[in-house]
Motif scaffolding. Structure first.
Motif, PDB file in Angstrom:
ATOM      1  N   MET A 114       0.871  -1.177   0.000  1.00  0.00           N
ATOM      2  CA  MET A 114       0.000   0.000   0.000  1.00  0.00           C
ATOM      3  C   MET A 114       0.907   1.226   0.000  1.00  0.00           C
ATOM      4  N   GLY A 153       1.257   4.141  -1.579  1.00  0.00           N
ATOM      5  CA  GLY A 153       0.953   5.560  -1.674  1.00  0.00           C
ATOM      6  C   GLY A 153       1.899   6.266  -2.626  1.00  0.00           C
ATOM      7  N   ASP A 207      -0.409   0.348  -5.338  1.00  0.00           N
ATOM      8  CA  ASP A 207      -1.502   0.991  -4.626  1.00  0.00           C
ATOM      9  C   ASP A 207      -2.759   0.862  -5.481  1.00  0.00           C
ATOM     10  N   ALA A 254      -1.985   7.700  -6.775  1.00  0.00           N
ATOM     11  CA  ALA A 254      -0.840   7.247  -5.990  1.00  0.00           C
ATOM     12  C   ALA A 254       0.211   6.609  -6.891  1.00  0.00           C
ATOM     13  N   ARG A 262      -0.461  -0.827 -10.224  1.00  0.00           N
ATOM     14  CA  ARG A 262      -1.744  -0.499  -9.614  1.00  0.00           C
ATOM     15  C   ARG A 262      -2.408  -1.819  -9.268  1.00  0.00           C
TER      16      ARG A 262
END
Length: 362
Positions: free
Chosen positions: A217, A219, A240, A245, A264
């Protein structure tokens, strides 16, 4: 010489561990801890004796600022007498001249005349104001230190930080500039980590040259950038669920060398093989900016279960959470193979948080 490192609340011990690991004196001796102090809710301060030069301090990543100590005061009274004691401690300091020379060495500043400003901070129940402390220090510098000193409000050549913690004064010269705190990160997103916090988390994974490292995750990619800076690695993977992001991540990793893969994805369904990752560092949503609190229990369970799947036995997982109880509930429900280790309490954007260490069991 006595130096000070400043970092985020709760990171003092981790900043000191990095300093021990990375700093060696001119005689090969490691630094020696003198003590730790705190400005509650603002900073941790690490005071240590270091026989080497100041420049290596500027490469430390778990700290946000580096200072050399020019003067100290003890048993400072909480009333008007204390201001006179502060003036005398700074005026008569026998280390101020050496500290200024080290600041010049670190900054490359050549002119003899120096403009300066004083940043004063107080912790305790003193009867005087912070500005009174700043005025006492500024007067002592102008009156007692060798050279020509000009007090200014902005754009000073030198920042002098005067920190009074109860009855103890530290008068320090700032060696670092904004780049130590901000690094080179270009894009910032809501809930993005400060680089020093990301570096601390990476350090707790025990980086090794053959690491396959993951931030599921990621970011804006702060943790990924810090892992790349921590030393050699085999692969870095980050992703993310947000397209914004991902774009920020790609921009912030531009120019970082090595086998780095960003995607992604949904952290609950990672496109990675079982037991293919050695180390993980992840900032789980706090529910303040990027997720609804009602959805956090399910999210935590599913992400932890996926980490158990992709991390090899013996692998390290470091998690930042704003709700330790919620994390433990999720671990007991879905990820019992993550064996808990030490915890570190920190302050993130004004909120209490915890860095949790885990090892993936067999």
């Amino acid at each position: 010489m006595l130096y000070a490192l400043q970092t985020l609340p709760g990171l003092g011990e981790l900043a000191w561990l990095e300093a021990q690991r990375r700093l060696g004196g001119d005689d090969g001796q490691p630094p020696k801890l003198v003590g730790m102090r705190a400005v509650p809710g603002r900073n941790d301060l690490v005071l240590f004796d270091h026989r080497g030069g100041p420049r290596p301090l500027l490469t430390l990543r778990t700290s946000e600022d580096a200072f050399v100590v020019a003067a100290r005061g003890f048993k400072v009274a909480p009333d008007a007498r204390g201001l006179r004691q502060i003036h005398a401690a700074v005026y008569h300091s026998d280390t101020a001249e050496a500290a200024v020379k080290l600041w010049r060495r670190a900054s490359g500043f050549r002119p003899q005349g120096v403009s300066f400003r004083v940043i004063a901070r107080t912790v305790g129940t003193q009867k005087f104001m912070r500005r009174d402390v700043g005025r006492a220090v500024a007067d002592a510098v102008k009156d007692g230190w060798p050279g020509r000193w000009t007090l200014v409000e902005d754009d000073a050549d030198l920042e002098i930080w005067a920190t009074l913690v109860e009855h103890e004064l530290f008068c320090t010269l700032r060696l670092s500039d904004a780049s130590m705190r901000q690094r080179s990160k270009t894009y910032h997103l809501p809930a993005s980590l400060r680089p020093a916090l990301a570096a601390a988390m990476v350090g707790l994974t025990d980086p090794e040259v053959d690491d396959v490292f993951l931030d599921p995750m990621a970011g804006a990619g702060t943790i990924l950038v810090e892992r790349a800076a921590a030393g050699k690695f085999a692969e870095i993977h980050g992703g993310d669920i947000s397209g914004e992001a991902l774009r920020a991540m790609q921009e912030n990793l531009h120019g970082v060398r090595g086998e780095i893969y960003v995607s992604r994805w949904d952290a609950r369904k990672l496109p990675l093989d079982d037991a293919s990752v050695d180390k993980v560092a992840v900032n789980l949503p706090f529910g303040k900016q990027v997720s609804e609190e009602a959805k956090l229990p399910g999210l935590y369970r599913e992400v932890l279960a996926e980490l158990v799947r992709v991390v090899r036995p013996g692998g390290r997982v470091v998690v930042l959470t704003g709700d330790y109880r919620l994390l433990e509930t999720a671990r007991n429900s879905a990820a019992r193979r993550l064996r808990p280790g030490p915890r570190h309490r920190v302050i993130v954007l004004g909120h209490a948080a915890t860095i949790c260490e885990f090892t993936r069991g067999d």
